[in-house]
Design a protein around this motif. Structure first.
Motif, PDB file in Angstrom:
ATOM      1  N   ILE A  42      -3.674 -16.097   0.881  1.00 45.18           N
ATOM      2  CA  ILE A  42      -3.537 -14.660   1.113  1.00 45.18           C
ATOM      3  C   ILE A  42      -2.181 -14.213   0.575  1.00 45.18           C
ATOM      4  O   ILE A  42      -1.149 -14.779   0.902  1.00 45.18           O
ATOM      5  CB  ILE A  42      -3.648 -14.321   2.603  1.00 45.18           C
ATOM      6  N   LYS A  43      -2.173 -13.202  -0.242  1.00 47.92           N
ATOM      7  CA  LYS A  43      -0.936 -12.709  -0.845  1.00 47.92           C
ATOM      8  C   LYS A  43      -0.664 -11.282  -0.388  1.00 47.92           C
ATOM      9  O   LYS A  43      -1.557 -10.549  -0.056  1.00 47.92           O
ATOM     10  CB  LYS A  43      -1.030 -12.765  -2.369  1.00 47.92           C
ATOM     11  N   ILE A  52      -5.754  -3.583  -0.152  1.00 49.57           N
ATOM     12  CA  ILE A  52      -5.644  -5.042  -0.045  1.00 49.57           C
ATOM     13  C   ILE A  52      -6.935  -5.595   0.549  1.00 49.57           C
ATOM     14  O   ILE A  52      -7.805  -4.839   0.998  1.00 49.57           O
ATOM     15  CB  ILE A  52      -4.440  -5.461   0.835  1.00 49.57           C
ATOM     16  N   SER A  53      -7.046  -6.919   0.605  1.00 51.74           N
ATOM     17  CA  SER A  53      -8.265  -7.539   1.120  1.00 51.74           C
ATOM     18  C   SER A  53      -8.425  -7.279   2.610  1.00 51.74           C
ATOM     19  O   SER A  53      -7.449  -7.064   3.334  1.00 51.74           O
ATOM     20  CB  SER A  53      -8.237  -9.054   0.868  1.00 51.74           C
ATOM     21  N   LEU A  58      -6.176   6.539   8.005  1.00 52.34           N
ATOM     22  CA  LEU A  58      -6.591   5.509   8.953  1.00 52.34           C
ATOM     23  C   LEU A  58      -7.215   4.290   8.275  1.00 52.34           C
ATOM     24  O   LEU A  58      -6.986   3.153   8.690  1.00 52.34           O
ATOM     25  CB  LEU A  58      -7.570   6.109   9.970  1.00 52.34           C
ATOM     26  N   PHE A  59      -7.986   4.507   7.236  1.00 52.76           N
ATOM     27  CA  PHE A  59      -8.693   3.389   6.599  1.00 52.76           C
ATOM     28  C   PHE A  59      -8.245   3.148   5.155  1.00 52.76           C
ATOM     29  O   PHE A  59      -8.853   2.367   4.439  1.00 52.76           O
ATOM     30  CB  PHE A  59     -10.206   3.642   6.622  1.00 52.76           C
ATOM     31  N   GLY A  60      -7.169   3.796   4.745  1.00 52.83           N
ATOM     32  CA  GLY A  60      -6.707   3.666   3.365  1.00 52.83           C
ATOM     33  C   GLY A  60      -6.287   2.265   2.991  1.00 52.83           C
ATOM     34  O   GLY A  60      -6.442   1.844   1.832  1.00 52.83           O
ATOM     35  N   SER A  61      -5.766   1.496   3.950  1.00 48.48           N
ATOM     36  CA  SER A  61      -5.279   0.144   3.652  1.00 48.48           C
ATOM     37  C   SER A  61      -6.400  -0.777   3.183  1.00 48.48           C
ATOM     38  O   SER A  61      -6.169  -1.707   2.414  1.00 48.48           O
ATOM     39  CB  SER A  61      -4.607  -0.451   4.895  1.00 48.48           C
ATOM     40  N   PHE A  62      -7.623  -0.528   3.648  1.00 44.97           N
ATOM     41  CA  PHE A  62      -8.744  -1.398   3.275  1.00 44.97           C
ATOM     42  C   PHE A  62      -9.083  -1.284   1.783  1.00 44.97           C
ATOM     43  O   PHE A  62      -9.709  -2.168   1.217  1.00 44.97           O
ATOM     44  CB  PHE A  62      -9.974  -1.043   4.112  1.00 44.97           C
ATOM     45  N   MET A  96       0.848  -1.202   0.000  1.00 46.31           N
ATOM     46  CA  MET A  96       0.000   0.000   0.000  1.00 46.31           C
ATOM     47  C   MET A  96       0.879   1.246   0.000  1.00 46.31           C
ATOM     48  O   MET A  96       2.101   1.160  -0.030  1.00 46.31           O
ATOM     49  CB  MET A  96      -0.894  -0.016   1.236  1.00 46.31           C
ATOM     50  N   ALA A  97       0.264   2.412   0.040  1.00 46.56           N
ATOM     51  CA  ALA A  97       1.006   3.663   0.123  1.00 46.56           C
ATOM     52  C   ALA A  97       1.485   3.874   1.556  1.00 46.56           C
ATOM     53  O   ALA A  97       0.935   3.299   2.508  1.00 46.56           O
ATOM     54  CB  ALA A  97       0.120   4.834  -0.311  1.00 46.56           C
TER      55      ALA A  97
END
Length: 486
Positions: free
Chosen positions: A485-486, A283-284, A276-280, A122-123
């Motif tokens: 999961i990757k 990725i899964s 805070l929620f950017g990772s969702f 992610m970023a």
């Protein structure tokens, strides 16, 4: 051997009338009540700073060398500022709010997970948001009392083993950081994982380390006040002289040389750079959950081991073997994770090197005013405050490892149901270079042995849950493969 070591009976609750006749500052920090002095607290604060100042160099190197999903890298100068700022603020808060000599800074191990496991998915903003999220969840665990309850549920023998294991671990860190112990290159096809130096001891830096160890242990044996700090200062001066007079190939991360410009302006450009929620969205959800689980478990039990171990070494555990004001300490540590993510310096946590300050006699949060103040100065004087090479600071870790090792005598080695988990806790920590792994090994074996002996009811239900979580932690890779999961 343990300067001004106090017994549990000497530790009275906050707000008692202990320290009557002393100044307000003394009463607030309970310096006299805990058998300490301003001198010991100041020496301890300096000793802790100099043994963990390497994080000002190492954290920017680890985070700054990694790239996120989009190929972006964090600015090194900004990382130095963020690392120093979070360490200063949270160490001061721990001193005032927790009143224990426990310093905080960006956690080693966790920062590597962020740099090499999280960021590539992610970023950077999203990765740091994940750290903030993890810290908030830890704070929630503290608020519900669950984190404190788990620590209270741990048998006394395992708490003592954690302290001993940390002692061996930080001694090993000292040997490795100084280059006295090095990894054998894989190309050698050797079955020996580590070796003495590069096969032999050579070079001026190694001489500094060896002389530092000798100086430290002699001063300790003679019960000289300020032994650890004296050794750090003396060997730093020796290092400066050697570096100016001899041709030294490498000192490692920190070169003992007076800088051309002792003052450098801090760059606060990374503060607040998190989502805070950017990772969702990157990725899964399942992958996010597993990443958060890994971060929480590592942060949770690294802190638990450090707090118990260092506080036990200071003689501050109460008659039940519990840390005074534990709830506040854990809440501050959780807030430090949030602060680290919000400043993009990775999760901040309690440092095991705080034991160096305890070895100098620190028993209260007053020592943190010194350590935190030094980190605050590092915002502007980083070139000066980071001239202490690891070869000059590492002997302190070796000495403190010895001091913490002495607690092994309190473990009942005739009770195998306690002794075997204690042994694994002690050995797995240094051998795997992880406090979390050592605690996990001890917990899992303790539960298994008790169950096999028909004594399952003696195990607190929280330990059953914790042991189960550790099994997931240890099996995280096959689980990821099983769930694709990757």
């Amino acid at each position: 051997m343990h300067p001004s070591k106090t017994s549990p009976a000497d530790i009275r609750p906050t707000g008692s009338d202990g320290g009557a006749g002393h100044g307000a500052l003394d009463r607030f920090f309970r310096i006299t009540e805990r058998g300490s002095t301003y001198g010991r607290e100041v020496r301890g604060g300096f000793a802790t700073f100099f043994t963990m100042a390497y994080i000002l160099v190492l954290n920017p190197i680890i985070l700054g060398s990694a790239k996120d999903k989009f190929g972006d890298q964090l600015d090194t100068v900004q990382l130095v500022t963020a690392t120093a700022l979070v360490a200063a603020v949270m160490t001061l808060i721990m001193g005032v709010g927790g009143n224990l000599p426990l310093a905080l800074a960006a956690g080693l191990g966790i920062n590597a997970v962020v740099a090499y496991q999280v960021a590539p998915l992610m970023a950077w903003d999203d990765a740091m948001g994940l750290i903030v999220f993890e810290g908030l969840l830890i704070c929630a665990l503290v608020a519900t009392g669950l984190r404190e309850a788990i620590m209270h549920a741990i048998p006394q023998a395992l708490k003592q083993a954690i302290s001993v294991g940390i002692g061996l671990f930080i001694a090993f860190i000292g040997f490795v950081d100084a280059g006295f112990v090095t990894r054998v290159p894989d190309a050698a096809n050797s079955t020996v994982p580590v070796q003495l130096g590069s096969g032999t001891l050579s070079g001026w830096p190694m001489l500094v380390f060896c002389l530092g160890v000798i100086l430290t242990i002699v001063l300790l044996a003679r019960k000289v006040k300020g032994a650890i700090l004296i050794s750090i200062v003396v060997m730093t001066v020796v290092s400066l002289v050697i570096n100016s007079a001899a041709d030294v190939k490498s000192w490692g991360l920190t070169v003992p040389a007076m800088p051309d410009k002792p003052v450098a302006a801090p760059d606060f450009g990374l503060l607040g750079k998190f989502d805070l929620f950017g990772s969702f969205g990157q990725i899964s959800v399942l992958t996010v959950i597993l990443l958060i689980f890994t971060l929480i478990l590592s942060d949770f039990f690294d802190t638990m081991g450090t707090v118990v171990g260092v506080t036990a070494e200071a003689g501050l555990l109460d008659e039940r073997g519990q840390v005074p004001g534990l709830g506040r300490v854990l809440l501050i540590d959780g807030a430090a994770a949030v602060a680290g993510g919000a400043a993009s310096s990775s999760s901040a946590t309690t440092y095991v090197e705080s034991a160096a300050g305890v070895g100098e006699g620190a028993r209260t949060g007053f020592a943190n005013l010194i350590t935190g103040g030094m980190f605050a100065l590092a915002l502007f004087f980083a070139p000066v405050l980071t001239i202490v090479p690891m070869q000059a600071a590492s002997p302190a870790l070796v000495a403190v490892g010895f001091l913490m090792m002495t607690q092994v005598k309190h473990i009942d080695w005739d009770r195998y149901d306690l002794a075997i988990p204690a042994f694994l806790t002690i050995t797995v920590m240094p051998f795997t270079y992880s406090i979390t792994n050592g605690i996990g090994a001890g917990f899992v074996t303790y539960v298994i042995i008790k169950a096999c002996l028909g004594k399952a009811r003696e195990v607190h239900w929280l330990l059953w849950i914790t042991a189960a979580l550790f099994l997931v932690y240890f099996a995280i890779d096959p689980l990821e493969q099983l769930l694709d999961i990757k």
